[in-house]
Structure formats: structure tokens, C-alpha cells
Design a protein around this motif. Structure first.
Motif, PDB file in Angstrom:
ATOM      1  N   CYS A 164     -22.115  -6.316 -48.470  1.00  0.00           N
ATOM      2  CA  CYS A 164     -21.487  -5.026 -48.752  1.00  0.00           C
ATOM      3  C   CYS A 164     -22.469  -4.090 -49.456  1.00  0.00           C
ATOM      4  N   ASN A 165     -23.091  -3.237 -48.691  1.00  0.00           N
ATOM      5  CA  ASN A 165     -24.007  -2.217 -49.210  1.00  0.00           C
ATOM      6  C   ASN A 165     -23.582  -0.897 -48.579  1.00  0.00           C
ATOM      7  N   PHE A 166     -22.373  -0.457 -48.923  1.00  0.00           N
ATOM      8  CA  PHE A 166     -21.702   0.618 -48.199  1.00  0.00           C
ATOM      9  C   PHE A 166     -22.520   1.899 -48.123  1.00  0.00           C
ATOM     10  N   LEU A 167     -23.068   2.327 -49.249  1.00  0.00           N
ATOM     11  CA  LEU A 167     -23.784   3.606 -49.293  1.00  0.00           C
ATOM     12  C   LEU A 167     -25.286   3.449 -49.107  1.00  0.00           C
ATOM     13  N   GLY A 168     -25.753   2.233 -48.873  1.00  0.00           N
ATOM     14  CA  GLY A 168     -27.183   2.010 -48.659  1.00  0.00           C
ATOM     15  C   GLY A 168     -28.024   2.195 -49.897  1.00  0.00           C
ATOM     16  N   LEU A 169     -27.408   2.072 -51.088  1.00  0.00           N
ATOM     17  CA  LEU A 169     -28.134   2.312 -52.337  1.00  0.00           C
ATOM     18  C   LEU A 169     -28.825   1.071 -52.871  1.00  0.00           C
ATOM     19  N   LEU A 170     -28.672  -0.047 -52.181  1.00  0.00           N
ATOM     20  CA  LEU A 170     -29.318  -1.269 -52.649  1.00  0.00           C
ATOM     21  C   LEU A 170     -30.835  -1.148 -52.601  1.00  0.00           C
TER      22      LEU A 170
END
Length: 470
Positions: free
Chosen positions: A103-109
Motif C-alpha cells: 500500500c503506497n497509495f500516493l507514491g510517497l514511499l
């Protein structure tokens, strides 16, 4: 009669006073003899002298019994090792795959700005936090993050935990006790379930997203309170829900639930883990999505391990409610605080969300596209049911009748070998109610239309070619 009384008052008391000292003397003598017997008693055990060769042999033959069963032996399939993550891709056993598993919904990882700030934090604060928040573990970045979260939701205060699961499972028993009553959706996640167990309160489950069933339970409880007013004064009522349910991807009927909360005067706790950074124009969750002020909710619980791309969790609400957790939230009081480097990542990514509402729009568009594409695909729908709201970044593909769990495992393996990482939704046996096996898909904002077409092609190939036997 008078003579008997005089005898008891004179002679009887004399005998009693004469007997007590002798009794004490004999008792003390017996105790001393017992002590000497224990000290000087020779042990009956024979000491066996072993040679060095025998000692080495015994040591080499000794095999410690494992505390838990060996996972590698109990797992029937080869282990999957994730080497690294690169934006929307992960490497599973060396194979580059589109990441629909984590779960990296917004790609902020993999946000470069937060990575830079994390490196600065390591150089300034070090790696760890050295203790719980109340004992040397509070750093200025913790206070800054709590202030930013409170401002983001428009609430008075927030509290940061070092682990998302602990934040949700700790805050519930911090308020609800044995004499209280909790009304809860039967489909809540495992962290909430553990919080309910720890509260030892009376739990009343209502059917998933069934507002009418909840209304019936509240009416029944209101009648019981009228019959026993003394008990009802000591019993508090809570309502616990999720914004978007992890097990199904369904959106909660928030306006109807708020109406019941106000009518029956229950305290509302909402887990916004999957709706934070997802719903609403600015990602403030179901309250913003349905146009309800955040202050109308008693407590908002969020795990930062989904949209914020870091570790930890937080709760937000009024100052009175949040301050209570600083002494009663077990995960806050007794766990080491969130490492400063991860705290800085959360602060940076929260600012990114606040300054770029377009991120929410892009995620919502990709969630809708994924939902629509799966739903109109006849090959996929022939084998699966699609569960989840169109805006939910979590989708569940539930196999239709006739498909076994082995089918899910084979499907997942085929997809990963062909460049798409998906995962089987895993639940513990004690989950209530038992969940149907499913394939969980996690949507990321950075996916493109071409990526989506590739995913659908792999799904179709798996179902048409590899699994024709099913």
C-alpha cells in the motif's frame, strides 16, 4: 455460678498465662532444630563426574526445542523475497514487477524530498529515539508533527505513536472499560479487534454497513437503559467504524452513522487509515468527502504506513481526549517513540499532500479506472467477484464458486513471474466474521493507463492459459 466465674477470672487466666510462654518456647526450639537439620543435612544426590569427552559429546548432541514452528518448513511454496522498491516497481526474487501488492497509495514511499530530510535527521538526531515519549523519547520533530497533523484536520491536538497497529489497538482500551458498551461493524480490521479485546467492554456487532441493524441495536440498548438507570449512568457507549474497510474496500455510510451518533449520544471513533490521503479534495478523509466537520468525530485514528509512506500512527481530536492518551495509551506510554528520521518523513510527506491536492485527484482517477476496467472485463469477472468502492485504493478479487485457495496461490505466482506483484489477502483464524479468500490489489497514484492494460493482459493470460484446468 459466682464461684465458677471467680475461678475463670483468677485460676483460669493464670493457667493461660502459664501455657503461652511454654508453647512459644517449644515452638522456637522446634524451628531452630529444623534450621540446623536443613543446614547440615547431606544431599542424597550423587555427583557424577564427567570426562571432557563426555561433556563435549552431550553438548554436541543437545538440540534446543524451537519456540515456534519453522515457517520455512510449514510454508508449502517457495519464499518470496523483495529485494528493493523503485517507484511503482518492486523486485520479487529478482523479477521486476508492477507493485499492486503493498500500500503506497500516493507514491510517497520514494519521495526524494523526504529521503533528503531523513538523511539530515539521521545526522542531527541519530537513528533511534532512546525511549518512550515520557522518558527521554520526545524530540522537537515529534511535537512539530503532532502540531501539523492537528492543523491538517482542523482539530485541537494529535498524538503520534511509533507503530500504526499500536495506535489503533491502544487508543480504544484507553477510553472503553469493562462496564462500557461498544457498537462496532463486524468487518473491522484486526487492529480494532485487538483493541476491543483489550478494552474488555461489552461488544455488540452490527452487520457490515447495515445502518438499520445498528439502529435496532441502539434502540434495544436504550430500552435496557430505561429499565436499569443506575447501571446506564455508569456505562458509556462507543461506535467504532472504518472510513474505508480494509477487508472489503467498502466506503462506510458516514452521514447515516453520524445521524445515529447524535440521536443516541454515542462516542464515535473512526479508523481513517485507508481514507486519509484518499478521500476529499485535500485528502482529509470521509469527513471532508461527506462535508462533515472533523470536530463532530470524537477520535480519528490513522496508520501512517499507507498514504504517508512511513512508519507509525496517530490519533487526532480535542485536547481533552488526546491528552488522556498520554497517560492511558499503552502503545504510547511503554513503546519507544517514533525514530526522528521517520518522524521527519511523515512531516515532509504531510506537507506534500497539503500543498499538492492534485495528488488526490490522480489517485482517485486511477482507482476509478482500475475499478471500471476490472468490472467490464468478462474474462476476469467470469472467475472473480469485484469488491470495493470505486474510489477505494484497495480492491478485492474474490474467486467464484468452484475455485480453491490453491487457485489463488497459483494465480499470484503466475502474475509475479510475469511482472505484476499481487498478493493473497491474509487473515487470522480468530477474525470475526471469517473472511472469504481473495486477491488484494493496492492502487498507486503513479500507475499509468499502459500499466493498467498490462495488468489486465496478465490477468487474462493467467485465467485463459495457465488455469484452464480450473
Amino acid at each position: 455460678m459466682q464461684l465458677i466465674v471467680e475461678f475463670l477470672l483468677t485460676g483460669g487466666l493464670y493457667v493461660l498465662y502459664e501455657f503461652i510462654p511454654r508453647f512459644h518456647l517449644h515452638l522456637e526450639l522446634i524451628l531452630v532444630l529444623i534450621v540446623f537439620w536443613v543446614i547440615f543435612k547431606k544431599s542424597d544426590k550423587k555427583v557424577i563426574q564427567l570426562s571432557k569427552e563426555d561433556e563435549e559429546r552431550i553438548i554436541n548432541e543437545w538440540k534446543p526445542q524451537p519456540l515456534v514452528e519453522d515457517f520455512v518448513k510449514s510454508y508449502k511454496r517457495p519464499l518470496k523475497i523483495v529485494d528493493r522498491q523503485d517507484d511503482k516497481y518492486i523486485y520479487v526474487n529478482g523479477t521486476k514487477c508492477l507493485n499492486l501488492a503493498s500500500c503506497n497509495f500516493l507514491g510517497l514511499l520514494t519521495n526524494k524530498e523526504s529521503e533528503t530530510e531523513a538523511i539530515k535527521a539521521v545526522r542531527k538526531y541519530g537513528i533511534g529515539s532512546c525511549g518512550p515519549r515520557g522518558f527521554y523519547g520526545t524530540v522537537d520533530v515529534h511535537l512539530q508533527l503532532e502540531e501539523d497533523i492537528a492543523k491538517f484536520f482542523g482539530l485541537e491536538e494529535s498524538i503520534v505513536y511509533s507503530y500504526g497497529f499500536a495506535a489503533i489497538s491502544s487508543c480504544i482500551p484507553a477510553y472503553a472499560k469493562r462496564s462500557d458498551i461498544i457498537f462496532v461493524d463486524e468487518n473491522v480490521n484486526f487492529a480494532i479487534q485487538k483493541g476491543l479485546d483489550a478494552s474488555r467492554s461489552e461488544i455488540k456487532y452490527f452487520r457490515h454497513n447495515d445502518v438499520d441493524h445498528l439502529h435496532e441495536l441502539l434502540l434495544e440498548q436504550a430500552e435496557l437503559d430505561l429499565k436499569n438507570k443506575k447501571k446506564s449512568k455508569k456505562s458509556r457507549k462507543f461506535l467504532i467504524i472504518e472510513g474505508i474497510y480494509n477487508k472489503s474496500g467498502d466506503l462506510c455510510p458516514f452521514p447515516e452513522l453520524m445521524a445515529l451518533k447524535k440521536k443516541f449520544k454515542v462516542r464515535l471513533f473512526i479508523d481513517e487509515t485507508l481514507s486519509f490521503g484518499v478521500l476529499g479534495k485535500t485528502g482529509r478523509g470521509v469527513t471532508e468527502y461527506f462535508g462533515v466537520p472533523s470536530k463532530d468525530v470524537d477520535l480519528i485514528m490513522v496508520s501512517m504506513e499507507y498514504s504517508l509512506g512511513t512508519v507509525g500512527g496517530f490519533c487526532a481530536g480535542s485536547a481533552y481526549i488526546v491528552e488522556h492518551q498520554r497517560l492511558s495509551g499503552l502503545g504510547y506510554c511503554f513503546s519507544a517513540s517514533l525514530p526522528p528520521l521517520l518522524t521527519v518523513v511523515a512531516t515532509t510527506n504531510l506537507k506534500t499532500i497539503n500543498n499538492n491536492p492534485k495528488l488526490i485527484e490522480e489517485l482517485n482517477k486511477m482507482s476509478r479506472d482500475m475499478h471500471t476496467s476490472l468490472k467490464i472485463n468478462s474474462v476476469i469477472m467470469e472467475h472473480f467477484y469485484l469488491k470495493g468502492d470505486e474510489l477505494a485504493p484497495i480492491k478485492h478479487l474474490v474467486p467464484r464458486d468452484g475455485h480453491s485457495e490453491e487457485f489463488i496461490e497459483d494465480f499470484v505466482d503466475y502474475c509475479e513471474l510475469n511482472g505484476v506483484a499481487v498478493c493473497r489477502a491474509a487473515y487470522l483464524p480468530e477474525d470475526r466474521p471469517p473472511c472469504l479468500p481473495s486477491i488484494r490489489l493496492a492502487v498507486c497514484r503513479t500507475l499509468t493507463t499502459n500499466d493498467l492494460c498490462h495488468v489486465l493482459d496478465i490477468f487474462e493470460n493467467a485465467l485463459n492459459q495457465e488455469f484452464s484446468k480450473f
